[in-house]
Design an enzyme around this catalytic site. Structure first.
Site, PDB file in Angstrom:
ATOM      1  N   ARG A 131       0.844  -1.213   0.000  1.00  0.00           N
ATOM      2  CA  ARG A 131       0.000   0.000   0.000  1.00  0.00           C
ATOM      3  C   ARG A 131       0.873   1.255   0.000  1.00  0.00           C
ATOM      4  NH1 ARG A 131      -4.080  -0.435   4.740  1.00  0.00           N
ATOM      5  NH2 ARG A 131      -5.154   1.301   3.738  1.00  0.00           N
ATOM      6  N   ASN A 183      -7.792   8.112   6.981  1.00  0.00           N
ATOM      7  CA  ASN A 183      -6.999   7.491   5.926  1.00  0.00           C
ATOM      8  C   ASN A 183      -5.523   7.472   6.300  1.00  0.00           C
ATOM      9  OD1 ASN A 183      -9.420   7.391   4.552  1.00  0.00           O
ATOM     10  ND2 ASN A 183      -8.995   9.235   3.338  1.00  0.00           N
ATOM     11  N   HIS A 212      -5.587   7.339  12.353  1.00  0.00           N
ATOM     12  CA  HIS A 212      -5.310   5.903  12.243  1.00  0.00           C
ATOM     13  C   HIS A 212      -3.879   5.631  11.809  1.00  0.00           C
ATOM     14  CE1 HIS A 212      -9.870   4.856  11.703  1.00  0.00           C
ATOM     15  NE2 HIS A 212      -9.546   5.114  12.948  1.00  0.00           N
ATOM     16  N   CYS A 228      10.791   1.268  21.593  1.00  0.00           N
ATOM     17  CA  CYS A 228      11.020   2.567  22.283  1.00  0.00           C
ATOM     18  C   CYS A 228       9.948   3.603  21.971  1.00  0.00           C
ATOM     19  CB  CYS A 228      12.405   3.115  21.903  1.00  0.00           C
ATOM     20  SG  CYS A 228      12.542   3.723  20.206  1.00  0.00           S
ATOM     21  N   CYS A 281      15.429  -0.526  14.846  1.00  0.00           N
ATOM     22  CA  CYS A 281      15.001   0.853  15.087  1.00  0.00           C
ATOM     23  C   CYS A 281      16.199   1.794  14.911  1.00  0.00           C
ATOM     24  CB  CYS A 281      14.460   0.975  16.510  1.00  0.00           C
ATOM     25  SG  CYS A 281      14.166   2.684  17.031  1.00  0.00           S
ATOM     26  N   ASN A 317     -21.134  12.374   0.997  1.00  0.00           N
ATOM     27  CA  ASN A 317     -20.819  10.967   0.794  1.00  0.00           C
ATOM     28  C   ASN A 317     -21.466  10.463  -0.491  1.00  0.00           C
ATOM     29  OD1 ASN A 317     -19.304   8.945   2.401  1.00  0.00           O
ATOM     30  ND2 ASN A 317     -21.203   7.742   2.137  1.00  0.00           N
ATOM     31  N   LEU A 318     -20.862   9.396  -1.061  1.00  0.00           N
ATOM     32  CA  LEU A 318     -21.430   8.876  -2.318  1.00  0.00           C
ATOM     33  C   LEU A 318     -22.834   8.333  -2.088  1.00  0.00           C
ATOM     34  CD1 LEU A 318     -20.700   8.355  -5.289  1.00  0.00           C
ATOM     35  CD2 LEU A 318     -20.002   6.049  -4.631  1.00  0.00           C
ATOM     36  N   ASP A 319     -22.964   7.552  -0.986  1.00  0.00           N
ATOM     37  CA  ASP A 319     -24.269   6.939  -0.651  1.00  0.00           C
ATOM     38  C   ASP A 319     -24.627   7.303   0.777  1.00  0.00           C
ATOM     39  OD1 ASP A 319     -22.460   4.211  -1.879  1.00  0.00           O
ATOM     40  OD2 ASP A 319     -23.932   5.328  -3.068  1.00  0.00           O
TER      41      ASP A 319
END
Ligand code: APR
Length: 233
Positions: free
Chosen positions: A59, A92, A109, A120, A136, A201-203
């Site tokens: 992604r 997102n 998120h 750490c 790390c 929103n679309l729907d």
């Protein structure tokens, strides 16, 4: 309608759909036959770190092939030109809001282009792959993981989000199904503090009934229309 000064905007996967990034619960919401909910969990990370790290590597790599759409661009314009307080809270993990130029924003998120040390707690900008066992850069522990909030983990910046919602005059939700909390409850928190609420929103979504107004249609059309309305009022 009382004058609007402070705006909180929540965005979800639907704002990035026209950029070519699949939403979670629409068609194509699966990945390699896995429900996303089955991959984004601490248990999946512990049981099959290769699978989970690969999911996010793919992604992250795919971000170079997509671009912000008119909705991201319109929100960045509002961010630049709106004289009052404004906060874009995105669910997102893509970087399209930033690439469009938004600055007054946060990722609740996490973000694909960030990595977190599970030992750490340090966070780093991250561009390429992040194999399990990556050391790390700060503490050298081989515990780096994607800086993504998995199901069951606590979303980031909740104090700042709740403070903004308590001061909001207008709460706008864009491209989200209202299926996942705490984001799905933001409309009620804003309303309880006297904000007007608008859904783009679309729907119809699971939360549509809680909004003062819902405008259905693609974000690439509805968001620029709304921003133009706000800046020309
Ligand atoms: N324009 C506007 N809205 C759209 C568009 C579009 N072009 N395409 C789809 N949508 C809407 C859908 O109608 C749906 O309501 O976007 C919403 C996408 O819903 P989801 O796929 O559930 O995505 P989201 O609401 O962001 O999911 C919330 O769940 O999987 C977890 O952590 C993940 O942040 C994610 C959270």
């Amino acid at each position: 309608m009382h004058p609007v000064r402070n705006i909180v905007i929540l965005t979800g996967a639907g704002i990035s759909a026209e950029s070519g990034i699949a939403t979670f619960r629409g068609p194509g919401g699966l990945w390699e036959g896995h429900r996303v909910e089955d991959v984004c969990t601490p248990e999946a990370l512990a049981a099959d770190p290769e699978l989970v790290h690969r999911f996010y590597d793919l992604r992250r790599a795919a971000l170079s092939g997509v671009a912000p759409n008119a909705a991201h661009e319109a929100l960045a314009r509002l961010d630049r030109e709106w004289p009052g307080d404004l906060l874009i809270v995105t669910q997102n993990v893509d970087d399209l809001h930033e690439r469009a130029g938004a600055t007054r924003m946060l990722h609740m998120h996490g973000a694909l282009k960030r990595a977190l040390c599970a030992a750490c707690g340090e966070r780093f900008d991250w561009q390429g792959d992040l194999p399990p066992g990556t050391p790390c850069p700060a503490c050298a522990a081989p515990r780096m993981r994607p800086d993504i909030v998995f199901f069951g983990e606590i979303p980031y910046h909740m104090d700042r989000i709740e403070a903004a919602l308590s001061e909001a005059d207008l709460f706008v939700s864009i491209g989200t199904s209202g299926a996942v909390y705490p984001a799905a409850g933001f409309v009620r928190m804003a309303s309880a503090h006297g904000a007007r609420t608008l859904e783009l929103n679309l729907d119809r979504s699971e939360g549509s009934g809680w909004f003062d107004e819902s405008r259905l249609g693609p974000a690439g059309r509805r968001v620029p229309e709304w921003v133009e309305q706000m800046l020309s009022a």
